[in-house]
Each structure stands twice: as C-alpha cells, then as structure tokens.
Motif scaffolding. Structure first.
Motif, PDB file in Angstrom:
ATOM      1  N   VAL A 105      24.626 -15.867  20.970  1.00 16.22           N
ATOM      2  CA  VAL A 105      23.624 -14.792  21.015  1.00 16.22           C
ATOM      3  C   VAL A 105      23.974 -13.680  20.026  1.00 16.22           C
ATOM      4  N   LYS A 106      22.956 -12.912  19.654  1.00 13.85           N
ATOM      5  CA  LYS A 106      23.113 -11.649  18.940  1.00 13.85           C
ATOM      6  C   LYS A 106      22.150 -10.660  19.577  1.00 13.85           C
ATOM      7  N   VAL A 107      22.559  -9.394  19.682  1.00 10.84           N
ATOM      8  CA  VAL A 107      21.698  -8.385  20.301  1.00 10.84           C
ATOM      9  C   VAL A 107      21.303  -7.330  19.273  1.00 10.84           C
ATOM     10  N   PHE A 108      20.069  -6.825  19.411  1.00  8.15           N
ATOM     11  CA  PHE A 108      19.541  -5.832  18.472  1.00  8.15           C
ATOM     12  C   PHE A 108      18.741  -4.771  19.220  1.00  8.15           C
ATOM     13  N   VAL A 109      18.998  -3.512  18.879  1.00  3.75           N
ATOM     14  CA  VAL A 109      18.215  -2.399  19.416  1.00  3.75           C
ATOM     15  C   VAL A 109      17.812  -1.516  18.246  1.00  3.75           C
ATOM     16  N   ASP A 110      16.795  -1.924  17.523  1.00  4.56           N
ATOM     17  CA  ASP A 110      16.293  -1.125  16.397  1.00  4.56           C
ATOM     18  C   ASP A 110      17.392  -0.837  15.384  1.00  4.56           C
ATOM     19  N   THR A 111      18.356  -1.744  15.266  1.00 10.04           N
ATOM     20  CA  THR A 111      19.475  -1.525  14.351  1.00 10.04           C
ATOM     21  C   THR A 111      19.546  -2.600  13.275  1.00 10.04           C
ATOM     22  N   ALA A 112      18.544  -3.450  13.179  1.00  8.30           N
ATOM     23  CA  ALA A 112      18.518  -4.542  12.201  1.00  8.30           C
ATOM     24  C   ALA A 112      17.058  -4.819  11.869  1.00  8.30           C
ATOM     25  N   PRO A 113      16.802  -5.578  10.801  1.00 10.23           N
ATOM     26  CA  PRO A 113      15.413  -5.882  10.430  1.00 10.23           C
ATOM     27  C   PRO A 113      14.756  -6.873  11.392  1.00 10.23           C
ATOM     28  N   VAL A 114      14.380  -6.354  12.561  1.00  6.05           N
ATOM     29  CA  VAL A 114      13.758  -7.165  13.609  1.00  6.05           C
ATOM     30  C   VAL A 114      12.418  -6.539  13.965  1.00  6.05           C
ATOM     31  N   MET A 115      11.372  -7.343  14.008  1.00  4.81           N
ATOM     32  CA  MET A 115      10.035  -6.865  14.379  1.00  4.81           C
ATOM     33  C   MET A 115       9.909  -6.925  15.900  1.00  4.81           C
ATOM     34  N   GLU A 116      10.439  -5.886  16.572  1.00  7.51           N
ATOM     35  CA  GLU A 116      10.505  -5.918  18.025  1.00  7.51           C
ATOM     36  C   GLU A 116       9.137  -5.980  18.689  1.00  7.51           C
ATOM     37  N   LYS A 117       8.176  -5.248  18.145  1.00  6.29           N
ATOM     38  CA  LYS A 117       6.880  -5.174  18.830  1.00  6.29           C
ATOM     39  C   LYS A 117       6.107  -6.495  18.778  1.00  6.29           C
ATOM     40  N   PRO A 118       6.006  -7.166  17.616  1.00  7.39           N
ATOM     41  CA  PRO A 118       5.361  -8.489  17.629  1.00  7.39           C
ATOM     42  C   PRO A 118       6.104  -9.495  18.512  1.00  7.39           C
ATOM     43  N   LEU A 169       0.815  -1.206   0.000  1.00  4.31           N
ATOM     44  CA  LEU A 169       0.000   0.000   0.000  1.00  4.31           C
ATOM     45  C   LEU A 169       0.856   1.268   0.000  1.00  4.31           C
ATOM     46  N   GLY A 170       2.157   1.099   0.068  1.00  2.00           N
ATOM     47  CA  GLY A 170       3.056   2.248   0.044  1.00  2.00           C
ATOM     48  C   GLY A 170       3.061   3.054   1.321  1.00  2.00           C
ATOM     49  N   ARG A 171       2.572   2.473   2.411  1.00  2.00           N
ATOM     50  CA  ARG A 171       2.448   3.232   3.654  1.00  2.00           C
ATOM     51  C   ARG A 171       3.780   3.438   4.372  1.00  2.00           C
ATOM     52  N   HIS A 172       4.841   2.867   3.841  1.00  2.00           N
ATOM     53  CA  HIS A 172       6.162   3.078   4.421  1.00  2.00           C
ATOM     54  C   HIS A 172       6.821   4.339   3.875  1.00  2.00           C
ATOM     55  N   GLY A 173       6.194   4.979   2.877  1.00  2.00           N
ATOM     56  CA  GLY A 173       6.731   6.208   2.334  1.00  2.00           C
ATOM     57  C   GLY A 173       8.109   6.002   1.732  1.00  2.00           C
ATOM     58  N   SER A 174       9.067   6.835   2.130  1.00  2.00           N
ATOM     59  CA  SER A 174      10.422   6.760   1.592  1.00  2.00           C
ATOM     60  C   SER A 174      11.332   5.836   2.400  1.00  2.00           C
ATOM     61  N   MET A 175      10.782   5.123   3.350  1.00  2.00           N
ATOM     62  CA  MET A 175      11.596   4.228   4.179  1.00  2.00           C
ATOM     63  C   MET A 175      11.844   2.913   3.434  1.00  2.00           C
ATOM     64  N   GLU A 176      12.661   3.001   2.402  1.00  2.00           N
ATOM     65  CA  GLU A 176      12.908   1.834   1.551  1.00  2.00           C
ATOM     66  C   GLU A 176      13.607   0.707   2.293  1.00  2.00           C
ATOM     67  N   TRP A 177      14.279   1.037   3.374  1.00  2.00           N
ATOM     68  CA  TRP A 177      14.951  -0.006   4.153  1.00  2.00           C
ATOM     69  C   TRP A 177      13.958  -1.003   4.730  1.00  2.00           C
ATOM     70  N   LEU A 178      12.702  -0.611   4.866  1.00  2.00           N
ATOM     71  CA  LEU A 178      11.683  -1.562   5.318  1.00  2.00           C
ATOM     72  C   LEU A 178      11.412  -2.617   4.255  1.00  2.00           C
ATOM     73  N   ALA A 179      11.419  -2.192   2.997  1.00  2.88           N
ATOM     74  CA  ALA A 179      11.149  -3.124   1.902  1.00  2.88           C
ATOM     75  C   ALA A 179      12.383  -3.919   1.506  1.00  2.88           C
ATOM     76  N   ASP A 180      13.555  -3.285   1.617  1.00  2.88           N
ATOM     77  CA  ASP A 180      14.779  -3.921   1.134  1.00  2.88           C
ATOM     78  C   ASP A 180      15.081  -5.233   1.845  1.00  2.88           C
ATOM     79  N   ARG A 181      14.738  -5.331   3.113  1.00  5.29           N
ATOM     80  CA  ARG A 181      15.034  -6.539   3.890  1.00  5.29           C
ATOM     81  C   ARG A 181      13.766  -7.104   4.518  1.00  5.29           C
ATOM     82  N   ALA A 182      12.695  -7.064   3.734  1.00  4.73           N
ATOM     83  CA  ALA A 182      11.389  -7.496   4.255  1.00  4.73           C
ATOM     84  C   ALA A 182      11.388  -8.966   4.661  1.00  4.73           C
ATOM     85  N   ASP A 183      12.059  -9.812   3.901  1.00  4.36           N
ATOM     86  CA  ASP A 183      12.081 -11.242   4.244  1.00  4.36           C
ATOM     87  C   ASP A 183      12.719 -11.467   5.612  1.00  4.36           C
TER      88      ASP A 183
END
Length: 383
Positions: A133-146, A47-61
């Motif tokens: 282990v690996k740690v992530f703080v909003d710095t990688a394609p991780v769906m933290e909220k789900p 739906l294009g709701r990510h706007g210009s945030m192409e990084w969301l689409a680039d690593r969607a998988d």
C-alpha cells in the motif's frame, strides 16, 4: 494472500475501521475507470486556469492516471472525514472587523489530522488482506475527488468540489493505493440537478461554467497560492476573507444533511473562529509562527498572511484600524507595504491619504509607487 476477496468481508472491515478511526465515508475505486480525468486536466492547464500552481502541470501525467504514479496499484480505498462547521460560516462575512478563515483551516493541519489515521488504516488492511500500500493526503499528484466519486463517496458538484449526500460539501479526503484487486464500489451519481447556488454565490465569478473553475479568480487561490499582490479587481470582493473562501461550499443545499450524522466533527480552534483584524495585524514573523503552529495557515508565511489581513482591513470601513495599518507602511516586505497603501486609500479621507502620499515620494519599489498613485485617483477611493 488470498487470491479473491469476499466483498461482504471487505465491506465489514472497511466500515468498522472507518468508524473506529473517525472517518465519515469510505469506498473502493478501480483506478482504471478514470477515463475523463486526463482530458479535463489537460483543458484546465491549457487554458491557464491553474495560475501559478505549476506543480499541477509539472506532474500532470501522474495526476491524470494513478498507474503513472505507481504502476502496481490496482485498487484505491478512498476515505472521507466530515469537517462541517457547527454554524453558518457565511454569517462572519458581515462582521467587518473580524477575519473570516476557511472552515478547513480553523483546526490543526488536516494533513496531520488524517495521515496518521490513514497509515493505521492501511496497516490493518495489509494485515488482514495482504498486498502493498501507499497512502496520500493531498501530498502527491492524486486526483482525490474523481477517485472519491468512483468509490461512491459523493460526486463532483458544479463548484468542482466533492458533494456527499451525508456530509454535504465538507469532506477531507485521503487515499490508500493497494496492489490488491479489491471489489470496487459503484460510482455516485450527480445529484446537483438544476441548482446553481454554488455558482451564483461566488464573489469573484470564478466559475466560467458549471463544473469548471478558473483558479486565478478564486479567493482561495488568491489568499493561499498567489505569492504576488492580489489584482485590484478582486480586492473589494474579498471582503474580510483572509484565508480561503467557503462561499460555494456553504451554499450547497446538501449541507442540510451533514448535521444529521452521529459522528463527532472536527472542532475548530476557538481563537480562529472570528479573530479581530487588529490583533492579526500586530503579528510579526515570530508571533505569526507561534500563533499558527500546527495550522495550515503557517505554510503561506507571515508576509502573504498580513497582505490578506490588510485587504480585509481596507474593506472593513473601520477607522480604528487606520493606525494598525499605517504601521505597516515601513514593513520590510514590499508585499505588505503595498497592501498597506491600498488599505489606507480605502480607510482615509482623500486629503489625509494625499498627505501620506507626499511623504512617500522616495518609495523605490515600482509596484508600491503604483499603489500610491492608484490611491490618489478618484476610481481608487471607497465607494
């Protein structure tokens, strides 16, 4: 490395370490249970709701499935840190000569605040139970909220942010991916009920429906992610919000429980709680970098920041800001010059703005010339 891990022993360890390191919530998620994330993400992108945030689409998988990011992961330890404000952040919206900065950005960059503690937590987890282990703080394609919802930290509310029964809508999230099969916690249930407070308060109608966000209409996106001029239709609605927007978070009724916890919240920088617009307008690139050293605001750069402050100035109705705004008509950045024109069209009487426009006939940037023309139209004037 033990083949099985006693849940009670694990829970005692997680609770003790979370408390020691200042985390407000913790839990374990089984990443294989993220069954709906992929379809929701694909719809959002289609739906294009990510706007210009192409990084969301680039690593969607990878974003949709933690095992696409790291095939060895078997468990995810989710941690949350309460950053709730001491008072009501919406009160600042009535102080038109002041800038409203999102609560999360009034302290040091939360990535820096959390990542060191997260690494220490992860190291002790490995020392106690083994695994990698690996740690992530909003710095990688991780769906933290789900993942946080699966781990029982809270649920994704109608504003799409995580809501906690203990911390309301004010949680920073961090993730520790582990190769261990850790006992998973029960997911949290949705407790929003019929409440629409977060949806109804949105100044730009950024929620097409409950649990859906169109980032292109969100003030947080417009002030942080958008690199171009803010569309005319959203400028007045932005008010004095210059970095992010807390309206939907602050409206959540679950916030009333956030102040009942005993943990020490993150204290805001005093000079970022209500900075005067006039002082912010005076920042050049060097002073901007110095003033926002260690702050997430520094990442958007001085030009985008001043663009946002100029919009707030245009919405302020403060004639005292005319000269600080006028000074930006000669700014090297077209982004800044264009928004200075718009702000003056809001602050000056028509005849004074028209006189300025006559002197700007040599403006070579089409977008800025269009701002001058729009400011001369009756629909471009303050109402």
């Amino acid at each position: 490395m033990p083949r099985t891990i006693d849940p009670a022993r694990l829970n005692r360890f997680l609770a003790a370490e979370a408390a020691r390191l200042g985390f407000s919530a913790h839990g374990v998620a089984d990443p294989s249970r993220l069954t709906k994330t992929d379809s929701r993400l694909r719809e959002f992108l289609a739906l294009g709701r990510h706007g210009s945030m192409e990084w969301l689409a680039d690593r969607a998988d990878e974003r949709a499935n933690p095992r696409n990011l790291w095939p060895e992961v078997r468990s995810v330890v989710m941690l949350g840190m309460n950053y709730g404000p001491q008072g009501d952040p919406l009160e600042l919206l009535g102080r038109k000569d002041r800038a409203a900065i999102s609560v999360y950005a009034r302290n040091r960059d939360y990535h820096d605040l959390i990542k060191g503690r997260l690494k220490e937590f992860a190291g002790r987890l490995v020392a106690r139970f083994g695994g990698d282990v690996k740690v992530f703080v909003d710095t990688a394609p991780v769906m933290e909220k789900p993942l946080a919802e699966l781990a029982g930290l809270g649920w994704q509310g109608k504003h799409t942010n995580l809501v906690s029964r203990d911390c309301g809508s004010w949680l920073f999230l961090g993730a520790i991916f582990s190769t261990l099969e850790l006992p998973a916690d029960m997911p949290e249930k949705d407790h929003c009920g019929s409440c629409r407070a977060c949806l109804d308060i949105c100044p730009t109608n950024a929620f097409p429906a409950a649990y859906q966000l169109d980032a292109r209409r969100c003030i947080s996106y417009l002030t942080i992610e958008a690199k171009e001029q803010v569309p005319h239709e959203f400028r007045r609605a932005m008010g004095n919000r210059i970095y992010g927007c807390d309206d939907c978070l602050a409206a959540c009724p679950w916030n009333k429980f956030a102040g009942q916890t005993n943990e020490a919240k993150l204290a805001a920088r005093h000079d970022l709680e209500a900075p005067p617009l006039a002082e912010l307008l005076a920042l050049d690139d060097a002073s901007f970098r110095s003033f926002f050293s260690g702050s997430p605001i520094k990442r958007i750069g001085r030009d985008r920041f001043i663009r946002n402050v100029l919009i707030a100035a245009g919405n302020s109705g403060q004639h005292a800001l005319v000269e600080p705004v006028r000074a930006h008509l000669s700014d090297p950045s077209p982004l800044v010059r264009g928004m200075a024109v718009w702000a003056l069209s809001r602050l000056l009487p028509h005849h004074e703005f028209a006189t300025l426009a006559e002197a700007a006939v040599n403006e070579t940037e089409p977008e800025i010339a269009a701002e001058w023309r729009a400011g001369l139209e009756p629909t471009g004037r303050p109402q």
